[in-house]
Write an enzyme that holds these catalytic residues in place. Sequence first.
Site, PDB file in Angstrom:
ATOM      1  N   CYS A 165     -37.610   7.027 -12.979  1.00 52.38           N
ATOM      2  CA  CYS A 165     -38.118   8.204 -13.673  1.00 52.38           C
ATOM      3  C   CYS A 165     -37.402   9.452 -13.175  1.00 52.38           C
ATOM      4  O   CYS A 165     -37.212   9.646 -11.974  1.00 52.38           O
ATOM      5  CB  CYS A 165     -39.609   8.433 -13.486  1.00 52.38           C
TER       6      CYS A 165
ATOM      7  N   ARG B 150     -31.929   7.397 -13.843  1.00 49.24           N
ATOM      8  CA  ARG B 150     -33.112   7.052 -13.054  1.00 49.24           C
ATOM      9  C   ARG B 150     -34.115   6.203 -13.837  1.00 49.24           C
ATOM     10  O   ARG B 150     -35.109   5.726 -13.283  1.00 49.24           O
ATOM     11  CB  ARG B 150     -33.813   8.323 -12.577  1.00 49.24           C
TER      12      ARG B 150
ATOM     13  N   TRP C  30     -38.968   5.034 -16.319  1.00 49.71           N
ATOM     14  CA  TRP C  30     -38.742   3.627 -15.973  1.00 49.71           C
ATOM     15  C   TRP C  30     -40.136   3.075 -15.731  1.00 49.71           C
ATOM     16  O   TRP C  30     -40.790   3.425 -14.755  1.00 49.71           O
ATOM     17  CB  TRP C  30     -37.887   3.537 -14.713  1.00 49.71           C
TER      18      TRP C  30
ATOM     19  N   ASN D 226     -43.064  11.302 -11.308  1.00 51.14           N
ATOM     20  CA  ASN D 226     -42.223  10.211 -10.806  1.00 51.14           C
ATOM     21  C   ASN D 226     -42.930   9.660  -9.566  1.00 51.14           C
ATOM     22  O   ASN D 226     -43.170  10.404  -8.623  1.00 51.14           O
ATOM     23  CB  ASN D 226     -40.839  10.779 -10.458  1.00 51.14           C
ATOM     24  N   GLY D 227     -43.296   8.376  -9.619  1.00 49.65           N
ATOM     25  CA  GLY D 227     -44.000   7.793  -8.475  1.00 49.65           C
ATOM     26  C   GLY D 227     -45.116   6.890  -8.974  1.00 49.65           C
ATOM     27  O   GLY D 227     -45.149   6.519 -10.146  1.00 49.65           O
TER      28      GLY D 227
ATOM     29  N   GLU E  38     -21.676  -9.459  -3.415  1.00 50.04           N
ATOM     30  CA  GLU E  38     -21.572  -8.203  -4.158  1.00 50.04           C
ATOM     31  C   GLU E  38     -20.885  -8.423  -5.519  1.00 50.04           C
ATOM     32  O   GLU E  38     -21.311  -7.862  -6.529  1.00 50.04           O
ATOM     33  CB  GLU E  38     -20.823  -7.161  -3.317  1.00 50.04           C
TER      34      GLU E  38
ATOM     35  N   LYS F 235     -22.647  -7.590  -9.094  1.00 48.06           N
ATOM     36  CA  LYS F 235     -22.073  -6.681 -10.101  1.00 48.06           C
ATOM     37  C   LYS F 235     -22.108  -7.326 -11.476  1.00 48.06           C
ATOM     38  O   LYS F 235     -22.480  -6.706 -12.456  1.00 48.06           O
ATOM     39  CB  LYS F 235     -20.621  -6.283  -9.768  1.00 48.06           C
TER      40      LYS F 235
ATOM     41  N   GLU G 180     -25.735  -7.619 -12.814  1.00 42.83           N
ATOM     42  CA  GLU G 180     -26.349  -6.329 -13.155  1.00 42.83           C
ATOM     43  C   GLU G 180     -25.914  -5.819 -14.523  1.00 42.83           C
ATOM     44  O   GLU G 180     -26.728  -5.342 -15.301  1.00 42.83           O
ATOM     45  CB  GLU G 180     -25.948  -5.264 -12.121  1.00 42.83           C
TER      46      GLU G 180
ATOM     47  N   HIS H 271     -23.428 -27.727  -0.244  1.00 40.50           N
ATOM     48  CA  HIS H 271     -24.851 -28.042  -0.024  1.00 40.50           C
ATOM     49  C   HIS H 271     -25.703 -27.693  -1.238  1.00 40.50           C
ATOM     50  O   HIS H 271     -26.897 -27.466  -1.115  1.00 40.50           O
ATOM     51  CB  HIS H 271     -25.359 -27.294   1.216  1.00 40.50           C
TER      52      HIS H 271
ATOM     53  N   LYS I 227     -31.198   3.391 -11.129  1.00 41.81           N
ATOM     54  CA  LYS I 227     -30.287   3.753 -10.038  1.00 41.81           C
ATOM     55  C   LYS I 227     -31.036   3.914  -8.726  1.00 41.81           C
ATOM     56  O   LYS I 227     -30.552   3.530  -7.668  1.00 41.81           O
ATOM     57  CB  LYS I 227     -29.596   5.063 -10.422  1.00 41.81           C
TER      58      LYS I 227
END
Length: 609
Positions: A2, A27, A74, A100-101, A482, A486, A489, A505, A604
Amino acid sequence: MCGIVGYIGKRKAYPILMEGLSALEYRGYDSAGIAIVDRARFAVHKVKGKVDALKEQTKGKRLNGTIGVAHTRWATHGAPSQANAHPHKDASGRIALVHNGIIENYTTLKQKLVNDGVTFRSETDTEVLAQLIGKYYTNGDLAKAVRRALAEVEGTFGIAVLAQDNPTVLVGARKGSPLVVGIGDDEYILASDTSAIVRHTNQVIYLKDNNLVVLSADGYSTTTLDNRHVSCEVQTLEYGAEALAKDAYDHFMLKEIMEQPETIRNAMRGRLLVDDGAARLDGLNLVLNELRRIDRLILVACGTSWHAALAGEYIIEDMAGIPVEVEYASEFRYRNPIIGPNTLVFVISQSGETADTLAALREAAHKGATVLGICNVVGSSIARETHGGVYLHAGPEIGVASTKAFTSQITVLSLLMILLGRMRRISSSDGVSFARALSRIPGQVEKILKQNDAVKKIARIYARHNNFLYLGRSYNFPVALEGALKLKEISYVHAEGYAAAEMKHGPIALIDRDMPSVVIAIRDSVYDKVITNMQEIRARGGKIIAVATEGDKSIARHADHVLYIPKTLPIFSPLLTVIPLQLLAYHIAALRGCEIDQPRNLAKSVTVE
Ligand code: G6P
């Protein structure tokens, strides 16, 4: 998680708020809304979807007021919908609020309000706060009503509130969620971060936790939530509006990938002392003696920052000889970690606002640890609450998938290795060779970026594959994780990162011609072992994209495609091997037509648990 923005001043609020929302859209982007007071009446518009949809809905509308608030969401409580979009109003319609929260005790508060006869229009926790402020807004004193309401609230908030019958005051408050005040000429902008402010002023106040700000045409005042005066330092932003432009790139992610030679250079500037084979990190000066004493390091982070931390573990443990543990912040905060007298904790966060990392920081501090930070966003909550730390100086990272922050974090951890190592077992001549190798990295990254077209060609071949395996070993195991992250995402393709030798394994069972493997096989101490893993893949019909060291001709016998990185010390190779993987993810996502800078369901900066 948010983005909120508020404006009070002499100009029309609408364009400033909309532009602010676009800057904050990284955000969250599942719904958006705006409330402007014009002639003592609210004009409120909300949409499900992105800020562009809100722009479309408000196009041509008469929105002339000079005070307003806006929000990009969000979703946490209640699905993305027009009803759940902010701003939320109280029952009387006099108060509008963006938030926001998370209001944790919202069910209890809501029940009380329902018993009082209040009818709710949304499923959000935020509306509870709007209703509560409305309940206490009796004598035109908005700040007083906000204070009273917040005293009953448990949870986190960054809020901007206004009242339609008193359009001369904008109130902001924060606890756990960030809030910055931009100070212009006879105007103020209140926002989740400086990206919504920088086009209008470079003078800002980072509001502290549990603080409230009242903004009016006459000036501003800052107090604690329980109304004790606090003074706040006015700071000058260290970047300009140009840093927020996409330039000629189609996406911020690609721009940020391409910026890495410069951002890595910035992370080292003035800190890497090549001739002395040493490093200085001024943000750690206060704890230099402690750095000499420590016998254990804990690195705490989430997401990509956690992968950088893992790379840091390999680098620092191997070279500086200090035991390092890497923890997910979300685990660390709840698992009663053991922190000895000589344990030092570093929290690593691009945004400096990740809720779990912030909570982990507080938990470690509560247990008596010195907690240091590695952050990108200046003035962020983590940067402020730590006992010291190091900024990345990478400039704003807008693409939701982190790229340049990752390489800057590893650069800072490499500097930390040199600093700690030189206090211990690294000789001055080894220090010089480390420093020289590190100083060459930006130029080497530049060289790798020139292979962009070659990466794109490979991406074309594999863009429709739905499963990938990423393998790396030793220093490049974190890079395998990583690289897979990427791809997941931004292209929504399933990808697993694995330590190369662990493949046998489990993941080996998945390998067939439809599951390509991306294998990091540079010339280091585990090269031969990784080649064996590659042979195991090919024996089962799997395709291989290898990342190898320049000059390694023989690798072509074991791989279907090879991307090369220049030769460097293996400890610094993650700074190079990750670049082709970032580009590969980018091009696959582009070819699949994905929304690269704003992937679905992600945000983000994750300011909720
Ligand atoms: C979110 C972002 C990731 C980021 C992670 C940690 O999940 O989408 O890109 O790595 O948060 O963020 P931080 O700001 O703490 O590094």
